[in-house]
Design an enzyme around this catalytic site. Structure first.
Site, PDB file in Angstrom:
ATOM      1  N   SER A 107       0.814  -1.207   0.000  1.00  0.00           N
ATOM      2  CA  SER A 107       0.000   0.000   0.000  1.00  0.00           C
ATOM      3  C   SER A 107       0.855   1.267   0.000  1.00  0.00           C
ATOM      4  CB  SER A 107      -0.936  -0.050   1.204  1.00  0.00           C
ATOM      5  OG  SER A 107      -1.834   1.009   1.151  1.00  0.00           O
TER       6      SER A 107
ATOM      7  N   ASP B  17      -2.852   6.449  -3.532  1.00  0.00           N
ATOM      8  CA  ASP B  17      -1.646   5.790  -3.016  1.00  0.00           C
ATOM      9  C   ASP B  17      -1.190   4.717  -4.006  1.00  0.00           C
ATOM     10  OD1 ASP B  17      -3.413   3.668  -2.508  1.00  0.00           O
ATOM     11  OD2 ASP B  17      -2.549   3.218  -0.560  1.00  0.00           O
TER      12      ASP B  17
ATOM     13  N   ASP C  58      -1.177   1.509  -4.354  1.00  0.00           N
ATOM     14  CA  ASP C  58      -2.054   0.428  -4.824  1.00  0.00           C
ATOM     15  C   ASP C  58      -3.461   0.947  -5.132  1.00  0.00           C
ATOM     16  OD1 ASP C  58      -2.482   0.691  -2.041  1.00  0.00           O
ATOM     17  OD2 ASP C  58      -3.281  -1.340  -1.890  1.00  0.00           O
TER      18      ASP C  58
ATOM     19  N   ASP D 128      -5.917   2.295  -3.553  1.00  0.00           N
ATOM     20  CA  ASP D 128      -7.140   2.099  -2.763  1.00  0.00           C
ATOM     21  C   ASP D 128      -7.434   3.308  -1.884  1.00  0.00           C
ATOM     22  OD1 ASP D 128      -5.053   1.503  -1.026  1.00  0.00           O
ATOM     23  OD2 ASP D 128      -5.856  -0.434  -0.387  1.00  0.00           O
TER      24      ASP D 128
HETATM   25  O1  LIG Z   1      -2.536   0.077   4.277  1.00  0.00           O
HETATM   26  P1  LIG Z   1      -3.759  -0.133   3.418  1.00  0.00           P
HETATM   27  O2  LIG Z   1      -4.092   1.021   2.551  1.00  0.00           O
HETATM   28  O3  LIG Z   1      -3.716  -1.452   2.762  1.00  0.00           O
HETATM   29  O4  LIG Z   1      -4.954  -0.213   4.418  1.00  0.00           O
HETATM   30  C1  LIG Z   1      -5.005  -1.134   5.457  1.00  0.00           C
HETATM   31  O5  LIG Z   1      -4.475  -0.558   6.621  1.00  0.00           O
HETATM   32  C2  LIG Z   1      -5.107   0.621   7.036  1.00  0.00           C
HETATM   33  C3  LIG Z   1      -4.372   1.092   8.268  1.00  0.00           C
HETATM   34  O6  LIG Z   1      -4.453   0.097   9.244  1.00  0.00           O
HETATM   35  P2  LIG Z   1      -3.734   0.238  10.612  1.00  0.00           P
HETATM   36  O7  LIG Z   1      -4.365   1.409  11.292  1.00  0.00           O
HETATM   37  O8  LIG Z   1      -3.998  -1.036  11.344  1.00  0.00           O
HETATM   38  O9  LIG Z   1      -2.283   0.483  10.307  1.00  0.00           O
HETATM   39  C4  LIG Z   1      -6.567   0.347   7.310  1.00  0.00           C
HETATM   40  O10 LIG Z   1      -7.179   1.534   7.658  1.00  0.00           O
HETATM   41  C5  LIG Z   1      -7.218  -0.279   6.088  1.00  0.00           C
HETATM   42  O11 LIG Z   1      -8.523  -0.651   6.318  1.00  0.00           O
HETATM   43  C6  LIG Z   1      -6.454  -1.498   5.658  1.00  0.00           C
HETATM   44  O12 LIG Z   1      -6.997  -2.010   4.467  1.00  0.00           O
HETATM   45 MG   LIG Z   2      -3.336   1.374  -0.200  1.00  0.00          MG
END
Ligand SMILES: O=P([O-])(O)O[C@H]1O[C@H](COP(=O)(O)O)[C@@H](O)[C@H](O)[C@H]1O
Ligand SMILES: [Mg+2]
Length: 575
Positions: free
Chosen positions: A146, A305, A307, A309
């Site tokens: 990500s 970002d 990826d 999303d």
């Molecule tokens: O990093 P991404 O965009 O794949 O996103 C992932 O991580 C984010 C941060 O998570 P944390 O607060 O546990 O670090 C989450 O909000 C999201 O739902 C999850 O898909």
């Molecule tokens: Mg992402």
């Protein structure tokens, strides 16, 4: 096995290349480094496995990828022949090694007799979620870290509904990983052989087109865009990632005539040479976009970002300066717009629902409920929102029109079960154009929302604690708060202490105990006498504890003051 023994095992394994062995030999005298690379396997967190790329068990590398895939394959095999036939979709982002890891994932799946649909080149995360659903796959894998810094990579795992695996399901893979030897259990097929045998097939433009057709179906008001298209200008940046193709294409199909892409950041590059952190949450990363916007007099800026999303926006304030709008505020604006647009178009379901997480602003609930839309909370992660959406819609209790997180993630439509910057880009742009047609910027629109729904202010503090010491520090921090729950923070009384681990609620005034519906996550919440909520949780994707401050008040000044006061307390938690 001790970390030293694991280190020796890796060093002596025939599966390691000479280069990998040399890397391990180079840390032979660094006990701390050996411990941090080998003390334990990576755990499935908020978004699957995530770690820095180097040789070791607690890292991302080809051996960990093979091991996780072998375990995932066995979970699929246990589902029976139909599951095997349905196969797995595999995607990857722009990072160094992502394509190689994705191919390796495909080879191990194929080696286990499981068919694979692999994207021919990098694609946005939501398109993987879409492909799993569209092709009726049993599961999916996305190799991406990500928005994390360039040293990281990750392994996102999806099940048949197109959502990332919820914890109980991910635990089955983790358990298999424990049982299977990391090197000797792997069954893999050579890539060319797997392609020749039809075990690996490639997805490309045909899948893009199907996905885009769904994305375009979310458009509410093309006329609003046409009205301003000759003059309305925007700047877009993919931060070197997977959004570079489909997002500009989506905006073009929406009818936008002036989408200016930041040229330096349209170059796909896993080293993210123009940014320290390719995360739209960090406003610094938008400096090139702002330069371009100023030069061209653009109306607003949008960035996704790596990826694709997450998506972040910048808008022009009443002084004409480009300012950041937070993920919370962007979600509020979009929810308010969507409800209005769908009412105007006659497409708002009578039982419409909005979903958010427990750390997302309460302003979203206010917007939803003021407009007769129900609002439910879940834990952090779209896997939880996808689960809730599936449940509400299966029972007929509600139709989810919008799900969002404060961390710049928005899920729309029924064809994905993860956050989706492509669809969000479409709707954010439609919204900006619609307001422009009314003579308003998104900044003006936000002020109007504050007038209508009340003033809310939020801040998230990231207490970064890297390495093994950091893990211990984070655990101590959470344990300390549980042992001595604060009864007062920054001179304000705590009214309720909530622990989402066991779902317990304590009313501080008389110690009365009750329980909440949500439980099973390592999160603490303090509800303050002045209406503020303070939430503390370790991140599931990076080595940090996050403290979320969600305040409300009569005006901006009141909110800012509350946020600043509690932020000082949050900082002090780091010790
Ligand atoms: O990093 P991404 O965009 O794949 O996103 C992932 O991580 C984010 C941060 O998570 P944390 O607060 O546990 O670090 C989450 O909000 C999201 O739902 C999850 O898909
Ligand atoms: Mg992402």
């Amino acid at each position: 096995m001790s970390y030293r023994e694991r280190y020796e095992q890796w060093l002596n394994s025939p599966a390691l290349s000479q280069e990998e062995k040399a890397e391990l030999q180079s840390i032979a005298n660094d006990e701390k480094e050996i411990e941090s690379r080998f003390f334990a396997p990576l755990e499935f967190g908020t978004a699957g496995l995530r770690g820095t790329m180097c040789v070791g068990l607690h890292q991302m590398n080809i051996h960990v990828i093979r091991h996780a895939t072998q375990a995932f394959a066995e979970v699929i095999l246990a589902e029976g022949s139909e599951a095997v036939e349905r196969g797995v979709a595999v995607c990857f982002d722009c990072r160094n090694h992502s394509q190689e890891f994705a191919r390796e994932t495909a080879c191990v799946m194929a080696g286990n007799g499981i068919k694979v649909r692999l994207f021919e080149s990098l694609r946005p995360t939501p398109e993987l979620s879409f492909a799993v659903r569209e092709y009726g796959c049993i599961a999916g894998v996305n190799v991406t870290a990500s928005h994390n810094p360039k040293e990281y990579n990750g392994y996102k795992v999806y099940w048949a509904d197109g959502a990332q695996l919820p914890p109980h399901h991910a635990a089955a893979i983790a358990k298999k990983m424990e049982e299977l030897d990391l090197f000797t259990s792997i069954r893999r097929m050579d890539y060319d052989e797997a392609v020749a045998k039809g075990m690996i097939t490639l997805m490309g433009e045909e899948t893009d087109e199907k996905f885009l057709a769904n994305v375009m179906g979310q458009m509410n008001d093309k006329a609003a865009v046409e009205k301003v298209a000759d003059t309305f200008k925007m700047v877009y940046t993919p931060f070197h990632g997977t959004g570079y193709k489909l997002i500009p294409e989506t905006l073009r199909r929406l009818g936008m005539k002036h989408v200016l892409c930041v040229p330096e950041q349209m170059v796909v590059d896993g080293n993210f040479p123009t940014v320290v952190s390719p995360n739209p949450e960090n406003p610094e990363g938008f400096y090139l976009a702002v330069e371009l916007a100023k030069k061209e007099g653009a109306d607003f800026i949008l960035g996704s970002d790596p990826d694709a999303d997450r998506v972040g926006i910048m808008v022009r304030n009443d002084q004409g300066e480009y300012i950041v709008i937070s993920g919370n505020q962007t979600g509020v604006l979009l929810l308010d717009y969507l409800i209005g647009a769908r009412k105007r178009a006659g497409t708002l379901p009578a039982n419409a629902v909005a979903l958010k997480t427990i750390v997302t602003t309460e302003m979203a609930r206010k917007v939803a409920e003021t407009n007769g839309v129900k609002c439910f909370d879940t834990f952090t992660g779209f896997k939880f929102m996808a689960e809730k959406k599936n449940k509400l819609e299966a029972s007929g209790e509600g139709k989810v029109i919008f799900s969002y997180e404060e961390s710049y993630g928005y899920m729309l439509g029924d064809y994905v079960r993860d956050k989706d910057a492509v669809t969000a880009a479409l709707l954010l742009t439609e919204m900006a154009a619609w307001y422009a047609g009314q003579g308003m910027t998104l900044y003006d629109a936000l002020q109007k929302c504050f007038e209508k729904y009340g003033y809310y202010g939020e801040k998230t503090l990231n207490l970064v604690m890297p390495g093994l010491d950091g893990l211990k520090k984070m655990a101590d921090l959470m344990a300390g708060l549980r042992e001595h729950p604060p009864v007062e923070i920054a001179g304000v009384a705590v009214e309720q202490q909530k622990d989402y681990k066991d779902g317990s609620v304590v009313r501080v005034s008389d110690g009365a105990k009750s329980t909440m519906e949500l439980s099973g996550s390592n999160v603490l919440r303090y509800e303050m006498a002045d209406g503020t909520s303070i939430i503390v949780r370790p991140s599931g994707t990076e080595p940090k504890v996050k403290v979320y401050i969600l305040a409300n008040g009569a005006d901006k000044a009141v909110c800012d003051e509350k946020v600043a006061k509690y932020a000082a307390w949050a900082e002090s938690l780091k010790g």
